[in-house]
Design a protein around this motif. Structure first.
Motif, PDB file in Angstrom:
ATOM      1  N   PRO A 144       0.816  -1.225   0.000  1.00 48.33           N
ATOM      2  CA  PRO A 144       0.000   0.000   0.000  1.00 48.33           C
ATOM      3  C   PRO A 144       0.844   1.268   0.000  1.00 48.33           C
ATOM      4  CG  PRO A 144      -0.925  -1.605   1.505  1.00 48.33           C
ATOM      5  CD  PRO A 144       0.409  -2.151   1.081  1.00 48.33           C
ATOM      6  N   ALA A 145       1.900   1.307   0.809  1.00 46.35           N
ATOM      7  CA  ALA A 145       2.774   2.484   0.833  1.00 46.35           C
ATOM      8  C   ALA A 145       3.522   2.623  -0.482  1.00 46.35           C
ATOM      9  CB  ALA A 145       3.757   2.391   2.002  1.00 46.35           C
ATOM     10  N   MET A 146       3.988   1.497  -1.024  1.00 48.21           N
ATOM     11  CA  MET A 146       4.682   1.529  -2.311  1.00 48.21           C
ATOM     12  C   MET A 146       3.785   2.124  -3.387  1.00 48.21           C
ATOM     13  SD  MET A 146       7.822   0.203  -2.492  1.00 48.21           S
ATOM     14  CE  MET A 146       8.958  -0.875  -1.618  1.00 48.21           C
ATOM     15  N   ARG A 147       2.574   1.638  -3.466  1.00 47.36           N
ATOM     16  CA  ARG A 147       1.667   2.077  -4.528  1.00 47.36           C
ATOM     17  C   ARG A 147       1.308   3.557  -4.361  1.00 47.36           C
ATOM     18  NH1 ARG A 147      -0.592  -0.785  -8.205  1.00 47.36           N
ATOM     19  NH2 ARG A 147      -0.193  -2.769  -7.154  1.00 47.36           N
ATOM     20  N   ALA A 148       1.074   3.989  -3.127  1.00 46.08           N
ATOM     21  CA  ALA A 148       0.766   5.401  -2.882  1.00 46.08           C
ATOM     22  C   ALA A 148       1.935   6.290  -3.272  1.00 46.08           C
ATOM     23  CB  ALA A 148       0.410   5.607  -1.412  1.00 46.08           C
ATOM     24  N   ASP A 149       3.147   5.859  -2.931  1.00 42.14           N
ATOM     25  CA  ASP A 149       4.328   6.656  -3.261  1.00 42.14           C
ATOM     26  C   ASP A 149       4.548   6.723  -4.766  1.00 42.14           C
ATOM     27  OD1 ASP A 149       4.676   7.006  -0.583  1.00 42.14           O
ATOM     28  OD2 ASP A 149       6.501   5.806  -0.413  1.00 42.14           O
ATOM     29  N   TYR A 150       4.361   5.611  -5.449  1.00 41.84           N
ATOM     30  CA  TYR A 150       4.520   5.631  -6.904  1.00 41.84           C
ATOM     31  C   TYR A 150       3.451   6.496  -7.560  1.00 41.84           C
ATOM     32  CZ  TYR A 150       8.437   2.521  -7.666  1.00 41.84           C
ATOM     33  OH  TYR A 150       9.706   1.998  -7.722  1.00 41.84           O
ATOM     34  N   ARG A 151       2.261   6.504  -6.976  1.00 41.07           N
ATOM     35  CA  ARG A 151       1.225   7.393  -7.513  1.00 41.07           C
ATOM     36  C   ARG A 151       1.643   8.851  -7.316  1.00 41.07           C
ATOM     37  NH1 ARG A 151      -2.688   5.708  -4.654  1.00 41.07           N
ATOM     38  NH2 ARG A 151      -3.299   4.068  -6.101  1.00 41.07           N
ATOM     39  N   ALA A 152       2.189   9.161  -6.160  1.00 43.06           N
ATOM     40  CA  ALA A 152       2.661  10.528  -5.903  1.00 43.06           C
ATOM     41  C   ALA A 152       3.776  10.912  -6.867  1.00 43.06           C
ATOM     42  CB  ALA A 152       3.148  10.640  -4.458  1.00 43.06           C
ATOM     43  N   ALA A 153       4.717  10.011  -7.063  1.00 46.11           N
ATOM     44  CA  ALA A 153       5.868  10.311  -7.920  1.00 46.11           C
ATOM     45  C   ALA A 153       5.469  10.440  -9.386  1.00 46.11           C
ATOM     46  CB  ALA A 153       6.933   9.226  -7.759  1.00 46.11           C
ATOM     47  N   GLU A 154       4.599   9.526  -9.856  1.00 42.50           N
ATOM     48  CA  GLU A 154       4.278   9.492 -11.284  1.00 42.50           C
ATOM     49  C   GLU A 154       3.237  10.524 -11.691  1.00 42.50           C
ATOM     50  OE1 GLU A 154       5.399   4.919 -12.498  1.00 42.50           O
ATOM     51  OE2 GLU A 154       3.312   5.324 -11.962  1.00 42.50           O
ATOM     52  N   THR A 155       2.455  10.989 -10.755  1.00 45.49           N
ATOM     53  CA  THR A 155       1.445  12.002 -11.100  1.00 45.49           C
ATOM     54  C   THR A 155       1.941  13.414 -10.809  1.00 45.49           C
ATOM     55  OG1 THR A 155       0.373  11.833  -8.923  1.00 45.49           O
ATOM     56  CG2 THR A 155      -0.460  10.404 -10.682  1.00 45.49           C
ATOM     57  N   TYR A 156       3.125  13.536 -10.233  1.00 44.52           N
ATOM     58  CA  TYR A 156       3.677  14.863  -9.937  1.00 44.52           C
ATOM     59  C   TYR A 156       3.948  15.626 -11.228  1.00 44.52           C
ATOM     60  CZ  TYR A 156       7.291  18.349  -8.948  1.00 44.52           C
ATOM     61  OH  TYR A 156       8.026  19.512  -8.896  1.00 44.52           O
ATOM     62  N   ARG A 157       3.517  16.864 -11.281  1.00 42.47           N
ATOM     63  CA  ARG A 157       3.772  17.726 -12.428  1.00 42.47           C
ATOM     64  C   ARG A 157       4.329  19.061 -11.937  1.00 42.47           C
ATOM     65  NH1 ARG A 157       3.380  13.507 -14.109  1.00 42.47           N
ATOM     66  NH2 ARG A 157       2.099  12.656 -15.826  1.00 42.47           N
ATOM     67  N   TYR A 158       5.436  19.437 -12.500  1.00 41.57           N
ATOM     68  CA  TYR A 158       6.094  20.688 -12.141  1.00 41.57           C
ATOM     69  C   TYR A 158       5.251  21.887 -12.574  1.00 41.57           C
ATOM     70  CZ  TYR A 158       9.408  24.555 -12.831  1.00 41.57           C
ATOM     71  OH  TYR A 158      10.037  25.771 -12.833  1.00 41.57           O
ATOM     72  N   THR A 159       5.057  22.822 -11.656  1.00 40.23           N
ATOM     73  CA  THR A 159       4.393  24.080 -11.966  1.00 40.23           C
ATOM     74  C   THR A 159       5.458  25.141 -12.171  1.00 40.23           C
ATOM     75  OG1 THR A 159       2.479  23.492 -10.594  1.00 40.23           O
ATOM     76  CG2 THR A 159       2.773  25.823 -11.153  1.00 40.23           C
ATOM     77  N   PRO A 160       5.563  25.730 -13.360  1.00 32.57           N
ATOM     78  CA  PRO A 160       6.626  26.715 -13.618  1.00 32.57           C
ATOM     79  C   PRO A 160       6.627  27.843 -12.594  1.00 32.57           C
ATOM     80  CG  PRO A 160       5.536  26.101 -15.662  1.00 32.57           C
ATOM     81  CD  PRO A 160       4.724  25.483 -14.558  1.00 32.57           C
ATOM     82  N   GLY A 161       7.810  28.268 -12.238  1.00 36.01           N
ATOM     83  CA  GLY A 161       7.969  29.348 -11.275  1.00 36.01           C
ATOM     84  C   GLY A 161       9.424  29.771 -11.227  1.00 36.01           C
ATOM     85  N   PRO A 162       9.747  30.720 -10.359  1.00 34.53           N
ATOM     86  CA  PRO A 162      11.132  31.199 -10.269  1.00 34.53           C
ATOM     87  C   PRO A 162      12.080  30.062  -9.896  1.00 34.53           C
ATOM     88  CG  PRO A 162       9.625  32.613  -9.033  1.00 34.53           C
ATOM     89  CD  PRO A 162       8.854  31.393  -9.408  1.00 34.53           C
ATOM     90  N   PRO A 163      13.290  30.051 -10.449  1.00 31.66           N
ATOM     91  CA  PRO A 163      14.272  29.041 -10.045  1.00 31.66           C
ATOM     92  C   PRO A 163      14.696  29.263  -8.596  1.00 31.66           C
ATOM     93  CG  PRO A 163      15.306  30.692 -11.423  1.00 31.66           C
ATOM     94  CD  PRO A 163      13.833  30.981 -11.452  1.00 31.66           C
ATOM     95  N   LEU A 164      15.230  28.212  -8.001  1.00 29.38           N
ATOM     96  CA  LEU A 164      15.747  28.330  -6.644  1.00 29.38           C
ATOM     97  C   LEU A 164      16.957  29.261  -6.618  1.00 29.38           C
ATOM     98  CD1 LEU A 164      15.616  24.565  -5.602  1.00 29.38           C
ATOM     99  CD2 LEU A 164      14.021  26.368  -4.907  1.00 29.38           C
ATOM    100  N   ARG A 165      17.243  29.787  -5.445  1.00 29.88           N
ATOM    101  CA  ARG A 165      18.423  30.628  -5.271  1.00 29.88           C
ATOM    102  C   ARG A 165      19.569  29.878  -4.594  1.00 29.88           C
ATOM    103  NH1 ARG A 165      14.000  33.579  -3.782  1.00 29.88           N
ATOM    104  NH2 ARG A 165      14.395  33.283  -1.542  1.00 29.88           N
ATOM    105  N   CYS A 166      19.257  28.751  -3.974  1.00 32.48           N
ATOM    106  CA  CYS A 166      20.284  27.986  -3.261  1.00 32.48           C
ATOM    107  C   CYS A 166      21.121  27.164  -4.243  1.00 32.48           C
ATOM    108  CB  CYS A 166      19.631  27.065  -2.239  1.00 32.48           C
ATOM    109  SG  CYS A 166      18.581  25.785  -2.958  1.00 32.48           S
ATOM    110  N   SER A 167      22.228  26.631  -3.750  1.00 35.38           N
ATOM    111  CA  SER A 167      23.027  25.720  -4.574  1.00 35.38           C
ATOM    112  C   SER A 167      22.249  24.426  -4.800  1.00 35.38           C
ATOM    113  CB  SER A 167      24.362  25.417  -3.887  1.00 35.38           C
ATOM    114  OG  SER A 167      24.156  24.657  -2.707  1.00 35.38           O
ATOM    115  N   LEU A 168      22.505  23.777  -5.927  1.00 37.17           N
ATOM    116  CA  LEU A 168      21.802  22.551  -6.277  1.00 37.17           C
ATOM    117  C   LEU A 168      22.826  21.535  -6.778  1.00 37.17           C
ATOM    118  CD1 LEU A 168      18.431  22.425  -8.261  1.00 37.17           C
ATOM    119  CD2 LEU A 168      20.050  20.532  -8.190  1.00 37.17           C
ATOM    120  N   SER A 169      22.902  20.402  -6.088  1.00 37.19           N
ATOM    121  CA  SER A 169      23.832  19.336  -6.450  1.00 37.19           C
ATOM    122  C   SER A 169      23.054  18.090  -6.832  1.00 37.19           C
ATOM    123  CB  SER A 169      24.772  19.019  -5.286  1.00 37.19           C
ATOM    124  OG  SER A 169      25.505  20.160  -4.893  1.00 37.19           O
TER     125      SER A 169
END
Length: 254
Positions: free
Chosen positions: A175-200
């Protein structure tokens, strides 16, 4: 270290969304870690041990697993991000950095965006084993039957094979696996300002879940310093080389 349904949380403090496994120096930098799909806070126990006492590691515990097994799972990245940000407001007495692996990278990114929008963003975002937010790839795992999901987990080598072969334990983790995969696969980025912090970005050189182009595209999501590091291994490359991962994170925290 492989994630299992019965992994002990270990010596820990904290309730709700955050777990702390080791004590840190009073002035140590703070690192918040976000697990992969199906993962639990205990996945980051080795990283916490490797960084202590020079860094304070807080691991996010999603609902529906380990000591939160009785709570309903959350199958939405934005909903998870809102909840974690609410929890982190109690931990902003000093700067913090964020680290996520796989689905946890998407979640850490959304948490970073929210923190920056509130005016108290992280010092650094470190992502691992995940394509950049605007690179969409829905493999339909969350809609597949249990056999397909189990076969997918086996290919990634991030879940103990003994768990995948035990029907009673599978009943606990699916159940947790399936919920997490649903969260990951249905996630869609909403355009907005880029981050200001460093990104690695960290990735394994034999990760079937990530192309080099998808990893490099993270650079478009920050105006701060950007770095890409490729390590040997597959999707769960970090589980066999926590000391090297800790060394890289220590550099970013510095």
């Amino acid at each position: 270290m492989s994630e299992t349904a019965t992994d002990p949380v270990g010596p820990t403090t904290g309730t709700g969304w955050l777990r702390q496994f080791h004590h840190a120096d009073a002035d140590a930098p703070r690192l918040v870690c976000f697990p992969h799909a199906g993962g639990s806070a205990s996945f980051y126990f080795p990283l916490s041990a490797a960084l202590a006492p020079g860094a304070e590691v807080l691991a996010v515990q999603y609902p529906g697993r380990q000591d939160r097994r009785g709570e309903p799972c959350v199958d939405s990245i934005p909903t998870l991000a809102d909840a974690v940000v609410g929890e982190l407001r109690q931990w902003q007495d000093r700067p913090l950095a964020l680290f996520g692996h796989s689905m946890g990278s998407s979640l850490a990114f959304e948490v970073a965006r929210r923190l920056e929008a509130e005016g108290d963003g992280p010092t650094a975002l470190i992502v691992s084993g995940r394509r950049s937010p605007r690179m969409i790839r829905d493999e339909g795992i969350h809609r597949a039957d249990d056999e397909v999901l189990i076969a997918h987990l086996a290919r990634l080598s991030g879940t103990d094979a003994r768990i995948l072969g035990d029907p009673e334990l599978l009943e606990l983790i699916l159940p947790a696996m399936r919920a997490d995969y649903r969260a990951a696969e249905t996630y869609r980025y909403t355009p907005g300002p880029p981050l200001r912090c460093s990104l690695s970005v960290l990735t394994g050189d034999d990760d079937p879940q990530l192309t080099s182009a998808e990893a490099r595209d993270w650079a478009t999501h920050t105006t701060g310093a950007y770095a890409l590091t490729v390590l040997p291994g597959g999707h769960f490359y970090l589980a066999s080389q926590w000391s090297r991962v800790a060394e890289l994170i220590r550099e970013r925290l510095g």
